[in-house]
Design a protein around this motif. Structure first.
Motif, mmCIF file in Angstrom:
data_model
loop_
_atom_site.group_PDB
_atom_site.id
_atom_site.type_symbol
_atom_site.label_atom_id
_atom_site.label_comp_id
_atom_site.label_asym_id
_atom_site.label_seq_id
_atom_site.Cartn_x
_atom_site.Cartn_y
_atom_site.Cartn_z
ATOM 1 N N ALA A 390 -48.353 25.469 10.855
ATOM 2 C CA ALA A 390 -47.836 24.432 9.971
ATOM 3 C C ALA A 390 -47.559 24.939 8.563
ATOM 4 N N SER A 391 -48.390 25.885 8.082
ATOM 5 C CA SER A 391 -48.290 26.230 6.662
ATOM 6 C C SER A 391 -48.061 27.704 6.365
ATOM 7 N N GLU A 392 -48.401 28.587 7.287
ATOM 8 C CA GLU A 392 -48.270 30.022 7.009
ATOM 9 C C GLU A 392 -47.640 30.744 8.194
ATOM 10 N N PRO A 393 -46.362 30.483 8.459
ATOM 11 C CA PRO A 393 -45.707 31.072 9.636
ATOM 12 C C PRO A 393 -45.676 32.593 9.623
ATOM 13 N N GLU A 394 -45.652 33.207 8.446
ATOM 14 C CA GLU A 394 -45.630 34.668 8.405
ATOM 15 C C GLU A 394 -46.937 35.249 8.930
ATOM 16 N N ARG A 395 -48.060 34.644 8.535
ATOM 17 C CA ARG A 395 -49.354 35.113 9.052
ATOM 18 C C ARG A 395 -49.450 34.872 10.556
ATOM 19 N N LEU A 396 -48.913 33.726 11.006
ATOM 20 C CA LEU A 396 -48.930 33.445 12.442
ATOM 21 C C LEU A 396 -48.089 34.466 13.198
ATOM 22 N N ALA A 397 -46.918 34.780 12.679
ATOM 23 C CA ALA A 397 -46.050 35.752 13.353
ATOM 24 C C ALA A 397 -46.727 37.112 13.436
ATOM 25 N N ALA A 398 -47.398 37.523 12.353
ATOM 26 C CA ALA A 398 -48.112 38.805 12.358
ATOM 27 C C ALA A 398 -49.231 38.786 13.391
ATOM 28 N N PHE A 399 -49.919 37.656 13.506
ATOM 29 C CA PHE A 399 -50.992 37.527 14.491
ATOM 30 C C PHE A 399 -50.443 37.588 15.916
ATOM 31 N N LEU A 400 -49.363 36.855 16.179
ATOM 32 C CA LEU A 400 -48.820 36.788 17.534
ATOM 33 C C LEU A 400 -48.205 38.107 17.984
ATOM 34 N N ARG A 401 -47.726 38.901 17.042
ATOM 35 C CA ARG A 401 -47.202 40.214 17.431
ATOM 36 C C ARG A 401 -48.275 41.053 18.118
ATOM 37 N N VAL A 402 -49.513 40.786 17.785
ATOM 38 C CA VAL A 402 -50.628 41.560 18.346
ATOM 39 C C VAL A 402 -51.331 40.795 19.465
ATOM 40 N N HIS A 403 -51.520 39.489 19.287
ATOM 41 C CA HIS A 403 -52.422 38.746 20.178
ATOM 42 C C HIS A 403 -51.755 37.555 20.870
ATOM 43 N N HIS A 404 -50.475 37.702 21.228
ATOM 44 C CA HIS A 404 -49.817 36.584 21.904
ATOM 45 C C HIS A 404 -50.463 36.252 23.251
ATOM 46 N N LEU A 405 -51.093 37.234 23.904
ATOM 47 C CA LEU A 405 -51.723 36.950 25.196
ATOM 48 C C LEU A 405 -52.843 35.925 25.062
ATOM 49 N N GLY A 406 -53.649 36.050 24.014
ATOM 50 C CA GLY A 406 -54.726 35.091 23.814
ATOM 51 C C GLY A 406 -54.212 33.687 23.596
ATOM 52 N N VAL A 407 -53.154 33.544 22.818
ATOM 53 C CA VAL A 407 -52.582 32.230 22.571
ATOM 54 C C VAL A 407 -51.938 31.688 23.843
ATOM 55 N N LYS A 408 -51.291 32.552 24.625
ATOM 56 C CA LYS A 408 -50.720 32.092 25.897
ATOM 57 C C LYS A 408 -51.821 31.598 26.836
ATOM 58 N N SER A 409 -52.934 32.298 26.845
ATOM 59 C CA SER A 409 -54.043 31.877 27.695
ATOM 60 C C SER A 409 -54.537 30.494 27.310
ATOM 61 N N LEU A 410 -54.606 30.229 26.005
ATOM 62 C CA LEU A 410 -55.032 28.913 25.533
ATOM 63 C C LEU A 410 -53.954 27.863 25.797
ATOM 64 N N ALA A 411 -52.695 28.195 25.526
ATOM 65 C CA ALA A 411 -51.609 27.219 25.630
ATOM 66 C C ALA A 411 -51.365 26.771 27.062
ATOM 67 N N ARG A 412 -51.711 27.577 28.063
ATOM 68 C CA ARG A 412 -51.437 27.162 29.447
ATOM 69 C C ARG A 412 -52.291 25.970 29.863
ATOM 70 N N HIS A 413 -53.341 25.658 29.088
ATOM 71 C CA HIS A 413 -54.152 24.470 29.353
ATOM 72 C C HIS A 413 -53.957 23.404 28.280
ATOM 73 N N ASP A 414 -52.985 23.607 27.395
ATOM 74 C CA ASP A 414 -52.842 22.710 26.249
ATOM 75 C C ASP A 414 -51.354 22.543 25.946
ATOM 76 N N ALA A 415 -50.748 21.482 26.493
ATOM 77 C CA ALA A 415 -49.314 21.272 26.319
ATOM 78 C C ALA A 415 -48.943 21.083 24.853
#
Length: 657
Positions: A390-415
């Protein structure tokens, strides 16, 4: 464990503590009376009353149990010493609010001493509490401490005897704060299972409290070395609520062991200064500089700490440990059950006063409380992701470049989270690596391949013909694509099938296909045993001569046929009745490819069939699917057939013309 029973010997009861003149010598080795034993049994019948006997404990066997089975390392003896001292000081403050308290730890070669100004013990309590397995001063309300029991660290009553994992002899000098008139008491025990209790002169310890002296056993020198003791004390006790100092006996000033408040609770002039301090703690504890930090402040759950985001990608299967302090005392640095499985991209250090330790106090007991805390910590990490989006997309993008798998694992149970992350989560597509939102902007009909191999075969062709395909062969991607229509109802997501691809490829003019009818008939006949149809299309890139396509239904039909071939008569009938008219695999020949046109013009039907089998084998290998025995046989036959034709042509050039 093997224990050696010894006959009970008389010993004074707590109410009859020996005076110094009556104190037994070590050779007399008094045992606890039946009323003092941790384990006792009695039996009776209607005819007679049975004698009451006490279980005898073999201390050598107990030490072996502690050192080789209950505790992971002798290092825990330092924790036991600190724990007993902290509990004694806690009890003193409950009994005498405002009392000045301290804990001092020291070590020299082969000897370790800890002294506290805690509650202390009387002679009777020394008999009852120090020499009885399973007995604890924190139990019940016998000493008026029940109201503060939740403040104690020790819960299992193993206590001081655990120090025998490194000690040959333990000497305790103690004076009770509850009975100011009581004389100081010396409790002396050796690792053969014997102990003595005697009262000392009043000036032997003028103030209430306890001093414990350990004399190391041969072979345990590394565990009593001063630098080692100090390092262990800092590791275990840096967050304890009382001032603890260490003295190495070399004449220098005592050094503080505790380092309070915890870094995450300290005030800092700026957020940047706090991040630097937290990063420094992470480097000391875990050996890496974090990509980011997440505060874990859960007052309701009695948890306060921080999660450090790993700077590099890690496997979802990797379960590195987290550091958990219980009321300030380090419980474990290998807690693997603290966070949800999807949160494998962080390492946590926290302090808690609600979670239960295991019997060895080296891990967390997995109960309903831990499950609730685990869910709450996962919710805090999820909230952090939401805040970044919501507020810091650049930090989120930097995080997802490294750890998108963890977020995908969480998102598959959370629409809801998936919808939030659509602009950020990367996927491999026929248009390149991009987010689902970007891909959906170009393709309302989204196809996916269930395996990486299928995607790599079809992606170049799909891109050339405007077919939107996503590679769902990576971890969690198929689950997310299945969830996508619930987030974006306007999108249609289907598994790629052979028909969808074939329809997108350019058809060959009817007159051309009719002129090649004989060639196509030969090709279909040759591949009929492989349950594969042959289709002629014109597609890009020209360099691809043939494309092998199948889908889930085709694979199921092929597996059913294979099972039918190997089944007995009963199962043959059952499987035969299930035969359907489902789609079959397809070999799509590229009429744009010069090789295909040359093969189609061969006058020799046998050579044409061999060439078609070779094309089938090459397309199958390009798809990287596992080969069935029939496929391997076909490949060998086609290869040898082409070799024979080539060598025969060299020997008889006229026949080749």
């Amino acid at each position: 464990m093997t224990s050696t029973p010894r006959p009970p010997s008389p010993s004074p009861s707590p109410s009859q503590s020996p005076s110094p003149s009556q104190s037994p010598s070590p050779s007399q080795s008094p045992s606890p009376s039946p009323s003092q034993s941790s384990l006792s049994s009695s039996s009776s019948s209607s005819d007679e009353e049975a004698a009451v006997n006490s279980f005898q404990v073999d201390l050598r066997g107990l030490v072996d149990l502690l050192s080789h089975h209950l505790y992971s390392s002798p290092r825990v003896y330092v924790r036991e010493l600190l724990q007993n001292a902290v509990d004694a000081v806690t009890a003193r403050q409950a009994h005498e609010p405002g009392a000045r308290v301290h804990i001092r730890l020291s070590a020299t070669a082969g000897r370790v001493t800890i002294e506290d100004s805690g509650i202390g013990l009387t002679a009777a309590e020394a008999h009852s509490l120090l020499a009885t397995i399973g007995r604890s001063s924190k139990r019940g309300g016998e000493h008026g401490l029940e109201t503060t029991r939740q403040e104690f660290l020790g819960q299992f009553g193993i206590g001081l005897l655990a120090c025998f994992v490194v000690a040959r002899q333990i000497r305790v000098v103690t004076r009770s704060a509850r009975d100011p008139e009581a004389a100081p008491v010396e409790w002396l025990a050796t690792d053969d299972g014997s102990y003595t209790v005697r009262e000392l002169a009043h000036d032997a310890r003028p103030e209430p409290g306890t001093t414990v002296h350990l004399e190391g056993r041969p072979g345990s020198e590394e565990w009593t070395e001063p630098a080692k003791v100090e390092r262990l004390a800092r590791d275990y006790g840096s967050l304890l609520p009382y001032d603890i100092t260490f003295d190495d006996g070399e004449g220098g000033a005592p050094r503080p062991v505790t380092d309070r408040p915890a870094v995450w609770d300290r005030p800092f002039p700026t957020p940047a200064a706090r991040r630097v301090a937290l990063a420094g703690q992470c480097a000391r504890l875990f050996g890496f500089t974090p990509l980011d930090t997440i505060d874990l402040d859960l007052p309701v759950a009695g948890v306060r700490g921080v999660a450090y985001v790993l700077p590099e990608a890690t496997s979802p299967a990797h379960r590195a440990g987290h550091r958990v302090h219980l009321k300030g005392m380090l419980l474990t640095d290998q807690a693997s059950n603290l966070l949800p499985d999807w949160a494998f991209f962080v390492r946590v250090v926290l302090d808690t006063d609600t979670l239960r330790p295991t019997a060895s106090r080296e891990n967390l007991y997995d109960d309903e409380t831990l499950a609730a805390v685990r869910e709450a910590l996962g919710g805090r990490i999820r909230a952090w992701l939401t805040e970044l989006a919501a507020s810091e997309p650049e930090r989120l993008a930097a995080f997802l470049r490294v750890h998108h798998l963890g977020v995908k694992s969480l998102a598959r149970h959370d629409a809801e989270l998936l919808g939030l992350m659509l602009p950020w989560l990367p996927f491999e597509t026929s248009d390149g690596s991009m987010s689902l939102e970007e891909f959906a902007a170009a393709h309302s009909d989204i196809h996916f391949t269930p395996t990486v191999e299928e995607f790599r075969q079809i992606a170049p062709i799909a891109a050339a013909h405007g077919l939107g395909v996503i590679n769902a062969g990576y971890t969690y991607d198929a689950d997310l694509l299945a969830l996508l229509p619930s987030v974006r109802p306007d999108l249609k997501v289907t598994e790629l099938d052979a028909g969808a691809v074939t329809e997108r490829l350019d058809p060959v003019p009817t007159d051309v296909e009719l002129s090649l009818a004989a060639f196509l008939s030969t090709a279909r006949t040759r591949l009929e045993p492989q349950a594969c149809d042959v289709v002629l299309r014109a597609f890009q890139p020209v360099s691809v001569p043939a494309l092998y396509l199948d889908d889930r239904q085709a694979r199921q039909e092929r597996d059913r046929t294979a099972a039918l071939d190997n089944a007995d008569s009963l199962w043959s009938g059952i499987l035969g009745s299930l035969r359907g008219s489902g789609p079959r695999a397809r070999l799509v020949l590229n009429h744009n490819n010069p090789l295909i046109r040359r093969i189609a013009g061969l006058p020799d039907a046998t050579l044409t069939g061999t060439a078609v089998e070779s094309l089938y084998g090459q397309a199958l290998l390009m798809s990287q699917r596992p080969l069935r025995p029939a496929d391997s046989t076909l490949l060998n036959r086609a290869f040898l057939g082409l070799l024979e034709w080539a060598t025969h042509s060299v020997e008889n050039p006229k026949d080749a013309q």
